[in-house]
Write a protein that holds these residues in place. Structure first.
Motif, PDB file in Angstrom:
ATOM      1  N   TYR A  76       0.533  -1.469   0.181  1.00  0.00           N
ATOM      2  CA  TYR A  76       0.512   0.182   0.029  1.00  0.00           C
ATOM      3  C   TYR A  76       0.561   1.414   0.213  1.00  0.00           C
ATOM      4  CZ  TYR A  76      -4.472   2.906   0.682  1.00  0.00           C
ATOM      5  OH  TYR A  76      -5.441   3.251   0.909  1.00  0.00           O
ATOM      6  N   ALA A  77       1.779   0.979   0.931  1.00  0.00           N
ATOM      7  CA  ALA A  77       2.618   2.452   1.099  1.00  0.00           C
ATOM      8  C   ALA A  77       2.938   2.553  -0.493  1.00  0.00           C
ATOM      9  CB  ALA A  77       3.786   2.132   1.865  1.00  0.00           C
ATOM     10  N   LEU A  78       3.510   1.466  -1.007  1.00  0.00           N
ATOM     11  CA  LEU A  78       4.703   1.565  -2.430  1.00  0.00           C
ATOM     12  C   LEU A  78       3.494   2.725  -3.766  1.00  0.00           C
ATOM     13  CD1 LEU A  78       6.697  -1.522  -2.332  1.00  0.00           C
ATOM     14  CD2 LEU A  78       7.151   0.802  -2.628  1.00  0.00           C
ATOM     15  N   ALA A  79       2.075   1.314  -3.478  1.00  0.00           N
ATOM     16  CA  ALA A  79       1.352   2.333  -3.532  1.00  0.00           C
ATOM     17  C   ALA A  79       0.534   3.718  -4.041  1.00  0.00           C
ATOM     18  CB  ALA A  79       0.132   1.554  -4.278  1.00  0.00           C
ATOM     19  N   VAL A  80       0.995   3.746  -2.699  1.00  0.00           N
ATOM     20  CA  VAL A  80       1.170   5.775  -2.733  1.00  0.00           C
ATOM     21  C   VAL A  80       1.600   6.880  -3.439  1.00  0.00           C
ATOM     22  CG1 VAL A  80       0.197   7.446  -0.600  1.00  0.00           C
ATOM     23  CG2 VAL A  80      -1.416   5.369  -1.013  1.00  0.00           C
ATOM     24  N   ALA A  81       3.199   5.864  -2.607  1.00  0.00           N
ATOM     25  CA  ALA A  81       4.416   6.360  -3.113  1.00  0.00           C
ATOM     26  C   ALA A  81       4.359   6.762  -5.003  1.00  0.00           C
ATOM     27  CB  ALA A  81       5.467   5.760  -2.154  1.00  0.00           C
ATOM     28  N   PHE A  82       3.905   5.667  -5.497  1.00  0.00           N
ATOM     29  CA  PHE A  82       3.972   5.677  -6.534  1.00  0.00           C
ATOM     30  C   PHE A  82       2.780   6.914  -7.428  1.00  0.00           C
ATOM     31  CE2 PHE A  82       7.904   2.779  -5.662  1.00  0.00           C
ATOM     32  CZ  PHE A  82       8.751   3.192  -6.877  1.00  0.00           C
ATOM     33  N   SER A  83       2.147   6.742  -6.707  1.00  0.00           N
ATOM     34  CA  SER A  83       1.058   7.811  -7.215  1.00  0.00           C
ATOM     35  C   SER A  83       0.555   6.668  -7.700  1.00  0.00           C
ATOM     36  CB  SER A  83       0.989   8.631  -8.427  1.00  0.00           C
ATOM     37  OG  SER A  83       1.836   9.624  -7.398  1.00  0.00           O
ATOM     38  N   PHE A  84      -0.290   5.568  -7.349  1.00  0.00           N
ATOM     39  CA  PHE A  84      -0.633   4.424  -7.993  1.00  0.00           C
ATOM     40  C   PHE A  84      -2.619   4.663  -7.976  1.00  0.00           C
ATOM     41  CE2 PHE A  84      -0.860   0.195 -10.238  1.00  0.00           C
ATOM     42  CZ  PHE A  84      -0.474   0.095 -11.103  1.00  0.00           C
TER      43      PHE A  84
END
Length: 253
Positions: A76-84
Motif C-alpha cells: 500500500y505504501a509503495l502504491a501511494v508513493a508511486f501515485s498508483f
C-alpha cells in the motif's frame, strides 16, 4: 585565468548535482509508475482480481497474519508513493482480508508512510516554485496556508472532492513540516479509511452476486451518494474552526 575556469567547472558540477538531487527522485517515481502499468500490475489491484482470488488470499492471511500484514503495508505504501491509482480498491482489500478494524489501521499507517514519502520527494522538487513564478500574491496565500497547515490539510483530507494523490503533492509547494503533514494525513484519512474498510468487510456477498450474474463489480456499486455526503459533512465540520479564525482576524478590534 585557470583558477577562474576551475571555479566555473566546480560551479557547474555543484549545479548538476543539485539538479539531480532535486529531480532524480521524481524521475524514479514517474518511471516506476510507467513500469507498473507496462507490467500490468494494475490488473492485480482490482475488484475482479479480488473476486477471482479471494479464497487463496484469505487462506494466506489466515495462515500468515504477521507476514501478510507487513506485506500489505509495504504494498500500500509503495502504491501511494508511486501515485498508483489504487488507494480505494486496496482499502477494500484490507477490510475484506483483515477485517474492518485491523484493515483500517493497516491502511492508515501505510497511506501515511507512502504519502509522506511522496511529499518529501515533491517538496524537494517543487518547494518555492509558486512564489518564484507567481509573485507576492501567491506568497501571501502560501503564508496563510503555512500559518495553519494542519487545519487546511485536515480539511483537504476529509473532503472527498480532491484525488488522494493530488492532496499528497499540493502541500509540497509550501513550507509545511513533515510532522504536521503526517499527523494531518493520518487523522484526516481515518473516517474515509474505516468507511471503505467496512465496505470491504461486507464485500463477499457483493462479489458472489456479481460473479453469479456474470458481470464485473465496480467501485461505484459500493460508494453510495450517502457515503459521499457524509464525507463532505465531515469536511465542513473540520473547516468551521478555520472559518472562525479567519473571521476573527478580519473583524475590527
Amino acid at each position: 585565468m585557470a583558477a577562474s575556469q576551475t571555479t566555473d567547472t566546480k560551479t557547474r558540477q555543484y549545479a548538476k548535482q543539485g539538479f539531480l538531487r532535486r529531480f532524480l527522485p521524481v524521475a524514479i517515481i514517474a518511471a516506476g509508475l510507467g513500469v507498473g502499468y507496462a507490467l500490468g500490475l494494475h490488473r492485480y489491484l482490482s475488484l475482479d482480481f479480488l473476486a477471482e482470488s479471494r479464497g487463496f488470499l484469505r487462506d494466506y492471511v489466515s495462515g500468515h497474519p504477521v507476514l501478510s500484514s507487513a506485506g500489505f503495508i509495504a504494498l500500500y505504501a509503495l502504491a501511494v508513493a508511486f501515485s498508483f491509482p489504487a488507494a480505494s480498491v486496496l482499502t477494500l482489500f484490507a477490510g475484506f482480508l483483515f477485517g474492518w478494524l485491523l484493515g483500517g489501521v493497516l491502511v492508515a499507517v501505510a497511506a501515511t508512510i507512502g504519502a509522506s514519502a511522496l511529499f518529501l520527494v515533491a517538496r524537494g522538487a517543487l518547494k518555492g516554485i509558486l512564489s518564484e513564478k507567481l509573485g507576492t500574491r501567491v506568497a501571501r496565500m502560501a503564508k496563510g496556508f503555512e500559518d495553519d497547515a494542519f487545519g487546511y490539510l485536515l480539511v483537504l483530507r476529509l473532503a472527498p472532492i480532491f484525488p488522494f494523490w493530488l492532496v499528497n503533492i499540493a502541500p509540497a509547494f509550501f513550507d509545511v513540516r513533515l510532522k504536521t503533514y503526517a499527523m494531518a494525513t493520518f487523522l484526516g484519512i481515518l473516517p474515509g479509511t474505516f468507511a471503505y474498510a467496512y465496505l470491504g468487510y461486507g464485500l463477499d456477498s457483493v462479489l458472489t452476486a456479481a460473479t453469479e450474474a456474470g458481470r464485473e463489480i465496480r467501485l461505484a456499486d459500493l460508494v453510495t451518494p450517502q457515503l459521499t455526503l457524509a464525507f463532505a459533512a465531515l469536511a465542513v465540520v473540520a473547516a468551521i474552526p478555520l472559518l472562525i479564525r479567519k473571521l476573527r482576524r478580519n473583524s475590527p478590534s
